[in-house]
Design a protein around this motif. Structure first.
Motif, PDB file in Angstrom:
ATOM      1  N   VAL A  98       0.777  -1.240   0.078  1.00  0.00           N
ATOM      2  CA  VAL A  98      -0.164  -0.447  -0.053  1.00  0.00           C
ATOM      3  C   VAL A  98       0.818   1.051   0.258  1.00  0.00           C
ATOM      4  CG1 VAL A  98      -0.074  -0.167   2.777  1.00  0.00           C
ATOM      5  CG2 VAL A  98      -2.042   0.561   0.810  1.00  0.00           C
ATOM      6  N   HIS A  99       1.892   0.935   0.773  1.00  0.00           N
ATOM      7  CA  HIS A  99       2.671   2.411   0.599  1.00  0.00           C
ATOM      8  C   HIS A  99       3.285   2.897  -0.547  1.00  0.00           C
ATOM      9  CE1 HIS A  99       2.951   1.125   5.004  1.00  0.00           C
ATOM     10  NE2 HIS A  99       2.157   2.782   4.778  1.00  0.00           N
ATOM     11  N   ARG A 100       4.114   1.207  -1.443  1.00  0.00           N
ATOM     12  CA  ARG A 100       4.374   1.417  -3.222  1.00  0.00           C
ATOM     13  C   ARG A 100       3.820   2.386  -3.793  1.00  0.00           C
ATOM     14  NH1 ARG A 100       5.167  -3.578  -1.881  1.00  0.00           N
ATOM     15  NH2 ARG A 100       7.639  -4.155  -1.099  1.00  0.00           N
ATOM     16  N   PHE A 101       1.507   1.679  -3.720  1.00  0.00           N
ATOM     17  CA  PHE A 101       1.085   2.219  -4.447  1.00  0.00           C
ATOM     18  C   PHE A 101       1.430   3.891  -3.704  1.00  0.00           C
ATOM     19  CE2 PHE A 101      -3.930   2.929  -4.792  1.00  0.00           C
ATOM     20  CZ  PHE A 101      -3.750   3.285  -6.158  1.00  0.00           C
ATOM     21  N   LEU A 102       0.862   3.775  -2.724  1.00  0.00           N
ATOM     22  CA  LEU A 102       0.975   5.912  -2.712  1.00  0.00           C
ATOM     23  C   LEU A 102       2.174   6.728  -2.901  1.00  0.00           C
ATOM     24  CD1 LEU A 102      -0.406   5.703   1.601  1.00  0.00           C
ATOM     25  CD2 LEU A 102      -1.762   6.242  -0.510  1.00  0.00           C
ATOM     26  N   GLY A 103       2.904   5.701  -3.045  1.00  0.00           N
ATOM     27  CA  GLY A 103       4.467   6.739  -4.100  1.00  0.00           C
ATOM     28  C   GLY A 103       4.435   6.777  -5.079  1.00  0.00           C
ATOM     29  N   VAL A 104       3.977   5.945  -5.465  1.00  0.00           N
ATOM     30  CA  VAL A 104       3.570   6.113  -7.089  1.00  0.00           C
ATOM     31  C   VAL A 104       2.662   7.111  -7.376  1.00  0.00           C
ATOM     32  CG1 VAL A 104       2.504   5.288  -9.005  1.00  0.00           C
ATOM     33  CG2 VAL A 104       3.536   3.148  -7.721  1.00  0.00           C
ATOM     34  N   PRO A 108       8.025  10.846  -6.521  1.00  0.00           N
ATOM     35  CA  PRO A 108       9.183  10.229  -6.036  1.00  0.00           C
ATOM     36  C   PRO A 108       9.596  10.989  -4.805  1.00  0.00           C
ATOM     37  CG  PRO A 108       9.665  11.709  -7.601  1.00  0.00           C
ATOM     38  CD  PRO A 108       7.820  11.646  -7.394  1.00  0.00           C
ATOM     39  N   GLY A 109      10.394  10.721  -3.824  1.00  0.00           N
ATOM     40  CA  GLY A 109      10.891  11.484  -3.032  1.00  0.00           C
ATOM     41  C   GLY A 109      10.093  11.339  -1.447  1.00  0.00           C
ATOM     42  N   ILE A 110       8.950   9.991  -1.376  1.00  0.00           N
ATOM     43  CA  ILE A 110       8.677   9.360  -0.558  1.00  0.00           C
ATOM     44  C   ILE A 110       9.159   8.283   0.378  1.00  0.00           C
ATOM     45  CG2 ILE A 110       6.171   9.886   0.433  1.00  0.00           C
ATOM     46  CD1 ILE A 110       6.452  11.955  -0.496  1.00  0.00           C
ATOM     47  N   SER A 111       9.148   8.591   1.616  1.00  0.00           N
ATOM     48  CA  SER A 111       9.521   7.270   1.910  1.00  0.00           C
ATOM     49  C   SER A 111       9.010   6.958   3.179  1.00  0.00           C
ATOM     50  CB  SER A 111      11.461   6.816   2.054  1.00  0.00           C
ATOM     51  OG  SER A 111      11.258   8.361   2.915  1.00  0.00           O
ATOM     52  N   ARG A 112       9.321   5.424   3.465  1.00  0.00           N
ATOM     53  CA  ARG A 112       8.259   5.048   5.093  1.00  0.00           C
ATOM     54  C   ARG A 112       9.623   5.301   6.233  1.00  0.00           C
ATOM     55  NH1 ARG A 112       6.354  -0.416   7.298  1.00  0.00           N
ATOM     56  NH2 ARG A 112       5.061   0.412   8.553  1.00  0.00           N
ATOM     57  N   ARG A 113       9.601   5.812   7.259  1.00  0.00           N
ATOM     58  CA  ARG A 113      10.386   6.259   8.151  1.00  0.00           C
ATOM     59  C   ARG A 113       9.610   6.044   9.538  1.00  0.00           C
ATOM     60  NH1 ARG A 113      14.516   8.582   5.121  1.00  0.00           N
ATOM     61  NH2 ARG A 113      15.767   9.020   6.647  1.00  0.00           N
ATOM     62  N   ARG A 114      11.021   5.295   9.944  1.00  0.00           N
ATOM     63  CA  ARG A 114      10.847   5.097  11.625  1.00  0.00           C
ATOM     64  C   ARG A 114      11.722   5.876  12.301  1.00  0.00           C
ATOM     65  NH1 ARG A 114      10.552  -0.071  12.801  1.00  0.00           N
ATOM     66  NH2 ARG A 114       8.167   0.364  12.959  1.00  0.00           N
ATOM     67  N   GLY A 122       5.801   6.381   9.382  1.00  0.00           N
ATOM     68  CA  GLY A 122       4.942   7.299   9.080  1.00  0.00           C
ATOM     69  C   GLY A 122       5.550   7.548   7.751  1.00  0.00           C
ATOM     70  N   LEU A 123       5.544   8.229   7.175  1.00  0.00           N
ATOM     71  CA  LEU A 123       6.036   8.657   5.416  1.00  0.00           C
ATOM     72  C   LEU A 123       6.445  10.473   5.403  1.00  0.00           C
ATOM     73  CD1 LEU A 123       3.235   7.724   3.123  1.00  0.00           C
ATOM     74  CD2 LEU A 123       5.179   6.970   3.852  1.00  0.00           C
ATOM     75  N   ALA A 124       7.645  10.334   5.011  1.00  0.00           N
ATOM     76  CA  ALA A 124       8.169  11.960   5.617  1.00  0.00           C
ATOM     77  C   ALA A 124       9.244  11.654   3.735  1.00  0.00           C
ATOM     78  CB  ALA A 124       9.535  11.505   6.551  1.00  0.00           C
ATOM     79  N   LYS A 125       9.254  12.871   3.795  1.00  0.00           N
ATOM     80  CA  LYS A 125      10.476  13.425   2.650  1.00  0.00           C
ATOM     81  C   LYS A 125      11.787  13.001   2.802  1.00  0.00           C
ATOM     82  CE  LYS A 125       8.043  17.881   2.357  1.00  0.00           C
ATOM     83  NZ  LYS A 125       8.137  18.786   2.035  1.00  0.00           N
ATOM     84  N   ASP A 126      12.376  12.476   1.538  1.00  0.00           N
ATOM     85  CA  ASP A 126      13.684  12.026   1.688  1.00  0.00           C
ATOM     86  C   ASP A 126      14.381  13.513   1.893  1.00  0.00           C
ATOM     87  OD1 ASP A 126      13.154   9.465   1.522  1.00  0.00           O
ATOM     88  OD2 ASP A 126      13.505   9.256  -0.022  1.00  0.00           O
ATOM     89  N   ARG A 127      16.106  13.362   2.011  1.00  0.00           N
ATOM     90  CA  ARG A 127      16.277  14.769   2.272  1.00  0.00           C
ATOM     91  C   ARG A 127      17.438  14.681   0.569  1.00  0.00           C
ATOM     92  NH1 ARG A 127      18.673  12.749   7.688  1.00  0.00           N
ATOM     93  NH2 ARG A 127      16.379  11.380   8.686  1.00  0.00           N
TER      94      ARG A 127
END
Length: 127
Positions: A98-104, A108-114, A122-127
């Motif tokens: 589901v996160h890959r689908f949301l990424g599409v 680009p530039g969105i990743s799941r982070r802890r 949650g989701l965050a912008k890549d640096r």
């Protein structure tokens, strides 16, 4: 879209409407065409098939525009790699389907982070 772009677009639309009444004519013709379709009559201004196809293209375009605006606003609200709860460093973690689908959808530039400090995920912008 920046505020100045929005103001320029708004002024352009208002100027066209004030000088030609083009947008009013469009709204009137769309309303009459939809009423004709709903009543089972032929559309008076253009062939019915052409009107229906044009209406479908118009609705698709508006839906894509609304989706793009919502996506842009939601991406702006994402944190920039740091934890939004405590501000500490976050690490990338594996995304689910589901996160890959949301990424599409979100681009680009969105990743799941802890968060390494408080455990936020949650989701965050890549640096």
């Amino acid at each position: 879209m920046r505020r100045t772009d929005l103001i320029a677009l708004l002024l352009t639309v208002v100027g066209i409407e004030m000088s030609t009444r083009a947008f009013t004519l469009v709204v009137v013709r769309l309303r009459e065409g939809v009423n004709d379709l709903m009543g089972g009559e032929a559309v008076a201004t253009v062939p019915t098939e052409r009107f229906a196809l044009g209406l479908l293209i118009l609705v698709t375009g508006v839906a894509l525009g609304v989706f793009h605006a919502a996506r842009t606003l939601s991406v702006r609200r994402l944190p920039d790699g740091g934890c939004p709860a405590c501000g500490q460093q976050t690490k990338r973690i594996r995304r689910r389907a589901v996160h890959r689908f949301l990424g599409v959808l979100m681009g680009p530039g969105i990743s799941r982070r802890r968060c390494t400090g408080c455990g936020w995920v949650g989701l965050a912008k890549d640096r």
